[in-house]
Design an enzyme around this catalytic site. Structure first.
Site, PDB file in Angstrom:
ATOM      1  N   LYS A   1       0.834  -1.207   0.000  1.00  0.00           N
ATOM      2  CA  LYS A   1       0.000   0.000   0.000  1.00  0.00           C
ATOM      3  C   LYS A   1       0.870   1.259   0.000  1.00  0.00           C
ATOM      4  O   LYS A   1       0.654   2.170  -0.794  1.00  0.00           O
ATOM      5  CB  LYS A   1      -0.896   0.004   1.240  1.00  0.00           C
ATOM      6  CG  LYS A   1      -1.544   1.334   1.539  1.00  0.00           C
ATOM      7  CD  LYS A   1      -2.386   1.300   2.788  1.00  0.00           C
ATOM      8  CE  LYS A   1      -1.686   1.706   4.047  1.00  0.00           C
ATOM      9  NZ  LYS A   1      -1.341   3.151   4.163  1.00  0.00           N
ATOM     10  N   ASN A   2       1.852   1.300   0.895  1.00  0.00           N
ATOM     11  CA  ASN A   2       2.641   2.525   1.040  1.00  0.00           C
ATOM     12  C   ASN A   2       3.588   2.772  -0.129  1.00  0.00           C
ATOM     13  O   ASN A   2       4.164   3.858  -0.234  1.00  0.00           O
ATOM     14  CB  ASN A   2       3.438   2.501   2.351  1.00  0.00           C
ATOM     15  CG  ASN A   2       2.551   2.764   3.553  1.00  0.00           C
ATOM     16  OD1 ASN A   2       1.373   3.067   3.404  1.00  0.00           O
ATOM     17  ND2 ASN A   2       3.126   2.638   4.738  1.00  0.00           N
TER      18      ASN A   2
ATOM     19  N   CYS B   1      -4.783  13.118  13.564  1.00  0.00           N
ATOM     20  CA  CYS B   1      -4.831  11.753  13.092  1.00  0.00           C
ATOM     21  C   CYS B   1      -4.755  10.865  14.317  1.00  0.00           C
ATOM     22  O   CYS B   1      -4.206  11.256  15.341  1.00  0.00           O
ATOM     23  CB  CYS B   1      -3.661  11.542  12.152  1.00  0.00           C
ATOM     24  SG  CYS B   1      -2.936   9.939  12.186  1.00  0.00           S
TER      25      CYS B   1
ATOM     26  N   ARG C   1       1.093  14.287  13.578  1.00  0.00           N
ATOM     27  CA  ARG C   1       1.544  14.074  12.197  1.00  0.00           C
ATOM     28  C   ARG C   1       1.493  15.325  11.340  1.00  0.00           C
ATOM     29  O   ARG C   1       0.689  15.443  10.408  1.00  0.00           O
ATOM     30  CB  ARG C   1       0.748  12.943  11.539  1.00  0.00           C
ATOM     31  CG  ARG C   1       0.992  11.631  12.225  1.00  0.00           C
ATOM     32  CD  ARG C   1       0.290  10.507  11.535  1.00  0.00           C
ATOM     33  NE  ARG C   1       1.055   9.909  10.461  1.00  0.00           N
ATOM     34  CZ  ARG C   1       0.644   8.864   9.770  1.00  0.00           C
ATOM     35  NH1 ARG C   1      -0.507   8.313  10.011  1.00  0.00           N
ATOM     36  NH2 ARG C   1       1.398   8.363   8.809  1.00  0.00           N
TER      37      ARG C   1
ATOM     38  N   ASP D   1       5.056   0.487  11.954  1.00  0.00           N
ATOM     39  CA  ASP D   1       3.834  -0.154  11.465  1.00  0.00           C
ATOM     40  C   ASP D   1       3.718  -1.627  11.884  1.00  0.00           C
ATOM     41  O   ASP D   1       2.702  -2.271  11.593  1.00  0.00           O
ATOM     42  CB  ASP D   1       3.741  -0.040   9.932  1.00  0.00           C
ATOM     43  CG  ASP D   1       3.383   1.375   9.487  1.00  0.00           C
ATOM     44  OD1 ASP D   1       3.054   2.216  10.350  1.00  0.00           O
ATOM     45  OD2 ASP D   1       3.447   1.644   8.271  1.00  0.00           O
TER      46      ASP D   1
ATOM     47  N   ARG E   1      -8.391  -0.661   4.862  1.00  0.00           N
ATOM     48  CA  ARG E   1      -7.561   0.360   4.218  1.00  0.00           C
ATOM     49  C   ARG E   1      -6.239  -0.235   3.760  1.00  0.00           C
ATOM     50  O   ARG E   1      -5.626   0.274   2.829  1.00  0.00           O
ATOM     51  CB  ARG E   1      -7.253   1.499   5.204  1.00  0.00           C
ATOM     52  CG  ARG E   1      -8.384   2.449   5.435  1.00  0.00           C
ATOM     53  CD  ARG E   1      -7.908   3.627   6.252  1.00  0.00           C
ATOM     54  NE  ARG E   1      -6.565   3.997   5.847  1.00  0.00           N
ATOM     55  CZ  ARG E   1      -5.603   4.428   6.670  1.00  0.00           C
ATOM     56  NH1 ARG E   1      -5.838   4.556   7.949  1.00  0.00           N
ATOM     57  NH2 ARG E   1      -4.418   4.731   6.205  1.00  0.00           N
TER      58      ARG E   1
END
Ligand code: UD1
Length: 418
Positions: free
Chosen positions: A22-23, A116, A121, A305, A397
Site C-alpha cells: 500500500k505505502n 490523526c 503528524r 507499522d 484500508r
C-alpha cells in the site's frame, strides 16, 4: 459497518501470497501526475486507500483502468488542481499529490490533513522543502495553496527526522525543477526506492537511491512509466507474527525478505524458525516464544507499522518485554483493547512494558487505526474463545483480502454486518 468474528487458538497452516505494498502503491499512483501518456503500474493492491487515491486522481481529471492487479493511469487531461478536504480527511497520504501537482501545473491547493489517530503528524517538512524549491505557500481555510513562478528551482532540503511521504513529495517536485536538488536525511524506506525506480524509468535523474542523501537533476519533461509495486513488507511481517502468536507452519510467498531485516532478526531471537529464500519465507513456532525488547526506528530499524502486532506476540512470551515507540507519539491505542483480552501491559511514557501470560481470551474489541486493527486480528487468532472486532474499515484500508487469506490458512474467521 462490518465486524470480524474470529474463533481463536487454531494453528495456521499452508501458504499465503503477499500483495503489493500500500505505502509504495500510493506514491507510485501520485507520480503518474508528472507525465502525460498511459502509465502502467503492476502489483497494485485493491484496497480502500488505493481506491481513495484513484478517486482523488479522478477529481483532478485523470482516467484509470484496472486489469487484475495492473493499473493503467492517464493524466493527460488534468482540469483541477485541488485535493479536497473530503478526500484528504479519509486518507492522510492524499498529501502525496502536493509535490507532483505543483511540478506539473505550477499551482495546487491541498487540504491540510488535520489530526490523526496516531498523533499530530504535521506536514511542516513537506512545506518547508517545497519552499526551498522556490514555491510560494499560503494557508487559507484549512488548505495549503502552493504556486511556482515559471517552474520550481532546485534547492537543498534537510529533514530533522527522515519523513517517508515528505521525501516522496520533494522527490516528485524536484524531478521537474530547474537545476539540482539535494535531499539530506532522506527516508531510506524501500517504498521510497520503489518511487525512485519509477521516476528514473520516466527519465528523471536521481542519484543516491536507498541512501539518506538523494541528489536530483531536474529535467524538462518526463515520459510515462512502467513499474512493479514492491511486496508489502508490513503485510508480510503481520503474517509472520500471526504464526508466532497462533502457532503453525506457513510459507509466505511473493514477498521480499531483504526488506524486513530487523523483524526477521527479532523474531528469530524470540524463538521462531524462519527460513528465507529470495521471494519467500517459511515460518514456524516450535515452542513458547521468549521475550525481546524493541524500539521503533526509521528503516532499516524496526518499523512502527509492526509495533502493535509485535506487542501481541510479547503478551504471550516468557518474561518481560519493553517496547519503545519513537516515531509517533500516540501509537499505543491497541493496548487498552489488548487488555480486554487479558494482556498485561503497562505504559510508561513512550514505552510499553509487557508481561507475558499463558493465553489471551476472546473479547469484544474495537479497531482504532490500521495497524492497531491488525494487532487485534493477530491477538484474536491466538486467543481462546471468540473475539469480535468492530470498525474493521480501518483494516480494509491496508490488508488485501485478509479474511480470504486467513481462511486459506485454516483460521476460523468471518466477516459480518454490524
Ligand atoms: C509513512 C507511512 C506510515 C508509517 C510512517 C513511518 C505512508 C503512506 N505512510 O507515514 O505507514 O507509519 O511513514 O514509517 O507511507 N514529521 C514531522 N513533520 C512532517 C513530516 C513528518 O514532524 O512534515 C514527523 C512525524 O510526526 C513522525 C516522523 O516525522 O514523527 C516520521 O513520519 P513520516 O515518515 O513523515 O510518516 P508518514 O510519511 O506520514
Amino acid at each position: 459497518m462490518n465486524k470480524l468474528i474470529i474463533e481463536g487458538a487454531h494453528k495456521l497452516q499452508g501458504e499465503v501470497r503477499i500483495s503489493g505494498a500500500k505505502n509504495a502503491a500510493l506514491p507510485l499512483i501520485a507520480a503518474t501526475l508528472l507525465a502525460r501518456g498511459w502509465h502502467t503500474i503492476h502489483n497494485v493492491p485493491d484496497l480502500r486507500d488505493t481506491r481513495t487515491m484513484l478517486a482523488l486522481l479522478e477529481t483532478l481529471g485523470a482516467e484509470w483502468k484496472r486489469e487484475s492487479s495492473t493499473l493503467l493511469v492517464n493524466t493527460d487531461s488534468l482540469n483541477n488542481f485541488e485535493a479536497s478536504y473530503d478526500l484528504v480527511k479519509t486518507m492522510r497520504a492524499s498529501i502525496l499529490v502536493l509535490g507532483p501537482l505543483l511540478a506539473r501545473m505550477g499551482k495546487t491547493r491541498v487540504s491540510l490533513p488535520g489530526g490523526c489517530a496516531i498523533g499530530a503528524r504535521p506536514i511542516d517538512f513537506h512545506l518547508q522543502g517545497l519552499k526551498n524549491l522556490g514555491a510560494t505557500l499560503a494557508l487559507e481555510e484549512g488548505y495549503v495553496t502552493a504556486s511556482a513562478k515559471k517552474h520550481l528551482t532546485g534547492g537543498n532540503v534537510y529533514f530533522d527526522v527522515p519523513s517517508v511521504t515528505g521525501t516522496e513529495n520533494i522527490l516528485m517536485a524536484a524531478v521537474l525543477a530547474k537545476g539540482e536538488t539535494v535531499i539530506k536525511n532522506a527516508a531510506r524506506e524501500p517504498e521510497v526506492s520503489n518511487l525512485v525506480d519509477m521516476l528514473i524509468s520516466m527519465g528523471a535523474r536521481i542519484d543516491g537511491r536507498g541512501t539518506d542523501r538523494l541528489t536530483i537533476q531536474g529535467v524538462t519533461r518526463l515520459k510515462p512509466a512502467e513499474i512493479t509495486t514492491i511486496p508489502d513488507r508490513i503485510e508480510t511481517g503481520t503474517y509472520l507474527i500471526a504464526v508466532g502468536t497462533a502457532g503453525g507452519e506457513v510459507s509466505v510467498t511473493h514477498c521480499n525478505p531483504s526488506h524486513l531485516p530487523s523483524l526477521i532478526e527479532k523474531l528469530r531471537s524470540a524463538g521462531l524458525i524462519i527460513k528465507e529464500s529470495e521471494n519467500s519465507l517459511f515460518v514456524s513456532r516450535p515452542a513458547k516464544v521468549q521475550s525481546i525488547d524493541i524500539k521503533t526506528q526509521p528503516y532499516p530499524g524496526f518499523p512502527t507499522d509492526l509495533q502493535a502486532q509485535l506487542m501481541v506476540l510479547m503478551t504471550l512470551a516468557n518474561g518481560l518485554s519493553v517496547i519503545t515507540e519513537t516515531i509517533f507519539e500516540n501509537r499505543f491505542m491497541h493496548v487498552a483493547e489488548l487488555k480486554r483480552m487479558g494482556a498485561e501491559i503497562k505504559i510508561n511514557g513512550n514505552s510499553a512494558i509487557v508481561k507475558g501470560i499463558k493465553q489471551l481470551k476472546g473479547a469484544r474489541v474495537m479497531a482504532t487505526d490500521l495497524r492497531a486493527s491488525a494487532s487485534l486480528v493477530v491477538a484474536a487468532l491466538a486467543a481462546h474463545g471468540v473475539t469480535e472486532i468492530s470498525r474493521i474499515y480501518h483494516l480494509e484500508r491496508g490488508y488485501e483480502d485478509i479474511v480470504g487469506k486467513l481462511q486459506a490458512l485454516g483460521a476460523r474467521v468471518r466477516k459480518e454486518q454490524e
